[in-house]
Design a protein around this motif. Structure first.
Motif, PDB file in Angstrom:
ATOM      1  N   ILE A 168       0.834  -1.213   0.000  1.00  0.00           N
ATOM      2  CA  ILE A 168       0.000   0.000   0.000  1.00  0.00           C
ATOM      3  C   ILE A 168       0.864   1.257   0.000  1.00  0.00           C
ATOM      4  O   ILE A 168       0.584   2.219  -0.700  1.00  0.00           O
ATOM      5  N   LEU A 169       1.921   1.231   0.812  1.00  0.00           N
ATOM      6  CA  LEU A 169       2.805   2.399   0.883  1.00  0.00           C
ATOM      7  C   LEU A 169       3.450   2.654  -0.482  1.00  0.00           C
ATOM      8  O   LEU A 169       3.547   3.801  -0.921  1.00  0.00           O
ATOM      9  N   ASP A 170       3.851   1.591  -1.169  1.00  0.00           N
ATOM     10  CA  ASP A 170       4.405   1.748  -2.521  1.00  0.00           C
ATOM     11  C   ASP A 170       3.392   2.429  -3.436  1.00  0.00           C
ATOM     12  O   ASP A 170       3.737   3.325  -4.221  1.00  0.00           O
ATOM     13  N   ALA A 171       2.129   2.004  -3.341  1.00  0.00           N
ATOM     14  CA  ALA A 171       1.076   2.580  -4.185  1.00  0.00           C
ATOM     15  C   ALA A 171       0.854   4.056  -3.851  1.00  0.00           C
ATOM     16  O   ALA A 171       0.725   4.898  -4.755  1.00  0.00           O
ATOM     17  N   ILE A 172       0.824   4.393  -2.566  1.00  0.00           N
ATOM     18  CA  ILE A 172       0.622   5.800  -2.154  1.00  0.00           C
ATOM     19  C   ILE A 172       1.794   6.654  -2.637  1.00  0.00           C
ATOM     20  O   ILE A 172       1.608   7.762  -3.148  1.00  0.00           O
ATOM     21  N   ASN A 173       3.010   6.139  -2.503  1.00  0.00           N
ATOM     22  CA  ASN A 173       4.181   6.897  -2.967  1.00  0.00           C
ATOM     23  C   ASN A 173       4.110   7.160  -4.467  1.00  0.00           C
ATOM     24  O   ASN A 173       4.444   8.252  -4.940  1.00  0.00           O
ATOM     25  N   LYS A 174       3.628   6.163  -5.245  1.00  0.00           N
ATOM     26  CA  LYS A 174       3.501   6.336  -6.698  1.00  0.00           C
ATOM     27  C   LYS A 174       2.410   7.362  -7.023  1.00  0.00           C
ATOM     28  O   LYS A 174       2.577   8.202  -7.910  1.00  0.00           O
ATOM     29  N   ASP A 175       1.274   7.274  -6.309  1.00  0.00           N
ATOM     30  CA  ASP A 175       0.159   8.189  -6.603  1.00  0.00           C
ATOM     31  C   ASP A 175       0.465   9.623  -6.181  1.00  0.00           C
ATOM     32  O   ASP A 175       0.041  10.567  -6.838  1.00  0.00           O
ATOM     33  N   CYS A 176       1.173   9.783  -5.066  1.00  0.00           N
ATOM     34  CA  CYS A 176       1.429  11.137  -4.538  1.00  0.00           C
ATOM     35  C   CYS A 176       2.719  11.730  -5.096  1.00  0.00           C
ATOM     36  O   CYS A 176       2.893  12.947  -5.084  1.00  0.00           O
ATOM     37  N   GLY A 177       3.626  10.855  -5.529  1.00  0.00           N
ATOM     38  CA  GLY A 177       4.883  11.353  -6.100  1.00  0.00           C
ATOM     39  C   GLY A 177       5.908  11.768  -5.065  1.00  0.00           C
ATOM     40  O   GLY A 177       7.058  12.029  -5.392  1.00  0.00           O
ATOM     41  N   ILE A 178       5.501  11.870  -3.803  1.00  0.00           N
ATOM     42  CA  ILE A 178       6.451  12.266  -2.741  1.00  0.00           C
ATOM     43  C   ILE A 178       6.501  11.114  -1.738  1.00  0.00           C
ATOM     44  O   ILE A 178       5.529  10.890  -1.001  1.00  0.00           O
ATOM     45  N   PRO A 179       7.604  10.358  -1.691  1.00  0.00           N
ATOM     46  CA  PRO A 179       7.656   9.212  -0.773  1.00  0.00           C
ATOM     47  C   PRO A 179       7.562   9.653   0.686  1.00  0.00           C
ATOM     48  O   PRO A 179       8.118  10.690   1.070  1.00  0.00           O
ATOM     49  N   LEU A 180       6.823   8.895   1.476  1.00  0.00           N
ATOM     50  CA  LEU A 180       6.768   9.157   2.920  1.00  0.00           C
ATOM     51  C   LEU A 180       8.141   8.853   3.518  1.00  0.00           C
ATOM     52  O   LEU A 180       8.746   7.838   3.180  1.00  0.00           O
ATOM     53  N   ASN A 181       8.611   9.744   4.410  1.00  0.00           N
ATOM     54  CA  ASN A 181       9.914   9.479   5.030  1.00  0.00           C
ATOM     55  C   ASN A 181       9.797   8.822   6.402  1.00  0.00           C
ATOM     56  O   ASN A 181      10.787   8.445   7.014  1.00  0.00           O
ATOM     57  N   GLN A 182       8.549   8.694   6.892  1.00  0.00           N
ATOM     58  CA  GLN A 182       8.291   7.911   8.099  1.00  0.00           C
ATOM     59  C   GLN A 182       6.815   7.545   8.094  1.00  0.00           C
ATOM     60  O   GLN A 182       6.028   8.137   7.363  1.00  0.00           O
ATOM     61  N   LEU A 183       6.436   6.540   8.888  1.00  0.00           N
ATOM     62  CA  LEU A 183       5.038   6.111   8.940  1.00  0.00           C
ATOM     63  C   LEU A 183       4.503   6.257  10.364  1.00  0.00           C
ATOM     64  O   LEU A 183       5.071   5.686  11.306  1.00  0.00           O
ATOM     65  N   GLN A 184       3.432   7.040  10.517  1.00  0.00           N
ATOM     66  CA  GLN A 184       2.750   7.155  11.809  1.00  0.00           C
ATOM     67  C   GLN A 184       1.772   5.990  11.947  1.00  0.00           C
ATOM     68  O   GLN A 184       0.998   5.719  11.026  1.00  0.00           O
ATOM     69  N   VAL A 185       1.818   5.315  13.088  1.00  0.00           N
ATOM     70  CA  VAL A 185       1.011   4.103  13.263  1.00  0.00           C
ATOM     71  C   VAL A 185       0.156   4.187  14.527  1.00  0.00           C
ATOM     72  O   VAL A 185       0.463   4.928  15.457  1.00  0.00           O
ATOM     73  N   ASP A 186      -0.936   3.402  14.537  1.00  0.00           N
ATOM     74  CA  ASP A 186      -1.782   3.299  15.723  1.00  0.00           C
ATOM     75  C   ASP A 186      -2.595   2.019  15.621  1.00  0.00           C
ATOM     76  O   ASP A 186      -2.483   1.275  14.657  1.00  0.00           O
ATOM     77  N   GLY A 187      -3.431   1.783  16.623  1.00  0.00           N
ATOM     78  CA  GLY A 187      -4.273   0.584  16.633  1.00  0.00           C
ATOM     79  C   GLY A 187      -3.732  -0.473  17.573  1.00  0.00           C
ATOM     80  O   GLY A 187      -2.576  -0.423  18.011  1.00  0.00           O
TER      81      GLY A 187
END
Length: 529
Positions: free
Chosen positions: A414-433
């Motif tokens: 999913i992160l790969d897909a979001i990076n492709k769609d947004c064009g700006i790779p996330l440099n960290q991931l905020q998590v919860d749950g």
């Protein structure tokens, strides 16, 4: 106890967090966002046939009452005055579909849970009416592909298969809603004049809602043949919907007239609770499923890589609507529950961390938990779960490790897909749950993504988001959402500890396993019942 002995904390906000596997009620201090008390009740899931997942709406309702009551008792034991609860927010499992009788207040069938697959033949029948059988035909109106996941096809199945519901619709007695609508209707007077409403985030998961006009779409309702009169009124995520009566049996006297003033689907609530209010901010929630949302601001971005476009929030009647890209994974925490309840290799869900730590590796074993087909980025309903790469050396510890790794690999896709769609790779991931308390999982996630994973010290961000929306509502006004007023959150960071080459190799093997899980189920297979 004299009233003067009670602790004075200023205004409090309650939050009903109704998830797939449990219900919770949590109470926060509106000034500091501190969690003061909570209570949780695990819910039963019913699997009447293969691929079917149901819950009893009355059990869900009872669990809410029990959680509210127990939490209020705990607050009183802490000398906290419960009359300071000034608002209540609701966050809920999305898409799960309930139809009830407004004259009796009773559900007309069990709730069909978002994970349920019974509607596959309904989806196939509907696809035949779409030019080129294009699953994405309604994407630019709804943000969603045609899938068993969303409420419209569940409601269509109920209308096709449950005589009591058809009759109630003909008689003008039927009401449809997602879990938020059911709870709000019952908690605000129910059959004595309950408020039948939902918010934009939940409406955007039905496939009947136009995410641009923010209204039920007559053409979509016509396509699915859904009578519009059974649909709830769509409101913003932060406004007073009505007044609730909570804890009527407490000896201290009833808390009457508390406004229900916040409502968000659970993943939108977590986005708000993680304070992802800026374009490009993202969070990943590890619950029954796994959901990565990236805020795209006031513009709806349509994915080329299998993600959904969804409404993030609308925090007030006159406030703008914000959108998000979402990657949805059906099975995350549910795989641990499956290891516990179906295979019996765990006594408790917490034990998976111990087993995985003992293994330290999956030893070449890969687990694709496609119990409900594959969601993002594949949208492949024919897939089924597989465990491959087994040898005589493989034991339950390796399978536990592979199960946790599966959650991380799915997030990576999913992160790969979001990076492709947004064009700006996330440099960290905020998590919860709930699963983020598992340190092995969090370290694995950082290793597989090759970026840091950041976990807030207060993991109840879904409930916090609903509380923030409720407290900030016009007419309540006890929680400021101005960026300067938001409390800084302390976090725990997990940094990658393996080299990227090893991470890529394992991810490549995972992708190979995913391919092997596909095309397993066909609709022309003989029925087992």
């Amino acid at each position: 106890m004299a009233a003067s002995d009670r602790m004075v904390l200023g205004p409090l906000v309650g939050s009903i967090d109704q998830g797939t596997s449990s219900t919770r009620f949590l109470v926060f201090n509106a000034k500091t966002a501190e969690l003061l008390s909570h209570h949780q009740v695990e819910l039963q899931q019913k699997f009447p046939r293969e691929g079917w997942v149901e819950q009893d709406p009355m059990e869900i309702l009872q669990s809410v009452h029990e959680c509210v009551e127990r939490t209020c008792e705990k607050l009183q034991q802490l000398n906290i005055d419960i009359t300071n609860i000034k608002a209540i927010g609701v966050s809920n499992q999305r898409e799960t579909t309930v139809v009830w009788d407004k004259t009796t207040g009773e559900p007309l069938y069990n709730a069909i849970v978002w994970l349920d697959l019974r509607t596959q033949s309904t989806v196939e029948r509907l696809l035949k009416r779409i030019p080129g059988k294009n699953k994405a035909f309604f994407k630019f109106r709804t943000g969603l592909p045609l899938s068993t996941y969303f409420s419209a096809v569940k409601l269509r199945w109920l209308l096709d298969n449950v005589e009591e519901i058809r009759q109630a619709v003909d008689d003008g007695r039927a009401m449809f809603g997602t879990i938020d609508s059911w709870l709000i209707w019952v908690c605000i007077c129910g059959k004595s004049g309950g408020v039948h409403c939902t918010d934009v985030t939940n409406a955007s998961r039905t496939m009947l809602f136009n995410i641009h006009s923010l209204e039920w779409d007559p053409e979509l309702c016509q396509f699915f043949d859904i009578p519009m009169e059974i649909l709830p009124k769509v409101r913003s995520s932060s406004e007073i919907y009505g007044l609730m009566k909570i804890c009527p049996s407490l000896k201290s006297g009833a808390l009457t007239g508390v406004p229900i003033s916040g409502c968000l689907g659970d993943q939108s609530a977590a986005l708000v609770g993680q304070m992802c209010f800026e374009d490009g901010q993202a969070k990943n929630t590890y619950g029954t499923g796994c959901f990565l949302l990236c805020n795209t601001g006031q513009k709806s971005v349509f994915s080329e890589h299998g993600l959904l476009t969804t409404i993030a929030y609308k925090l007030g009647r006159d406030k703008p609507v914000c959108y998000a890209l979402e990657g949805s994974v059906a099975i995350a925490g549910a795989v641990v529950r499956w290891l516990r309840d179906n295979l019996g290799i765990l006594k408790s869900s917490q034990e998976v961390e111990k087993l995985a730590a003992e293994a330290g590796t999956s030893y070449g074993c890969y687990f694709v938990p496609a119990f409900s087909g594959l969601y993002a980025p594949y949208w492949e309903p024919s897939a089924r779960g597989i465990i491959c790469g087994l040898t005589q050396f493989t034991n339950k510890n390796h399978i536990a490790f592979a199960a946790l790794e599966a959650v991380c690999f799915q997030t990576r896709e999913i992160l790969d897909a979001i990076n492709k769609d947004c064009g700006i790779p996330l440099n960290q991931l905020q998590v919860d749950g709930g699963m983020t308390s598992n340190k092995v999982l969090m370290q694995l996630q950082s290793d597989i993504l090759c970026i840091p994973v950041v976990k807030p010290s207060m993991p109840e961000t879904t409930a916090l988001g609903a509380a923030m929306a409720a407290g900030a509502a016009e007419g309540v006004g006890i929680w400021s959402l101005n960026p300067g007023d938001l409390t800084a959150v302390t976090c725990e960071r997990f940094e990658p500890q393996i080299n990227p080459e090893e991470s890529e190799f394992r991810y490549g093997r995972w992708k190979k396993a995913v391919m092997k899980s596909m095309g397993w189920e066909t609709s022309d297979a003989p029925s087992n019942g």
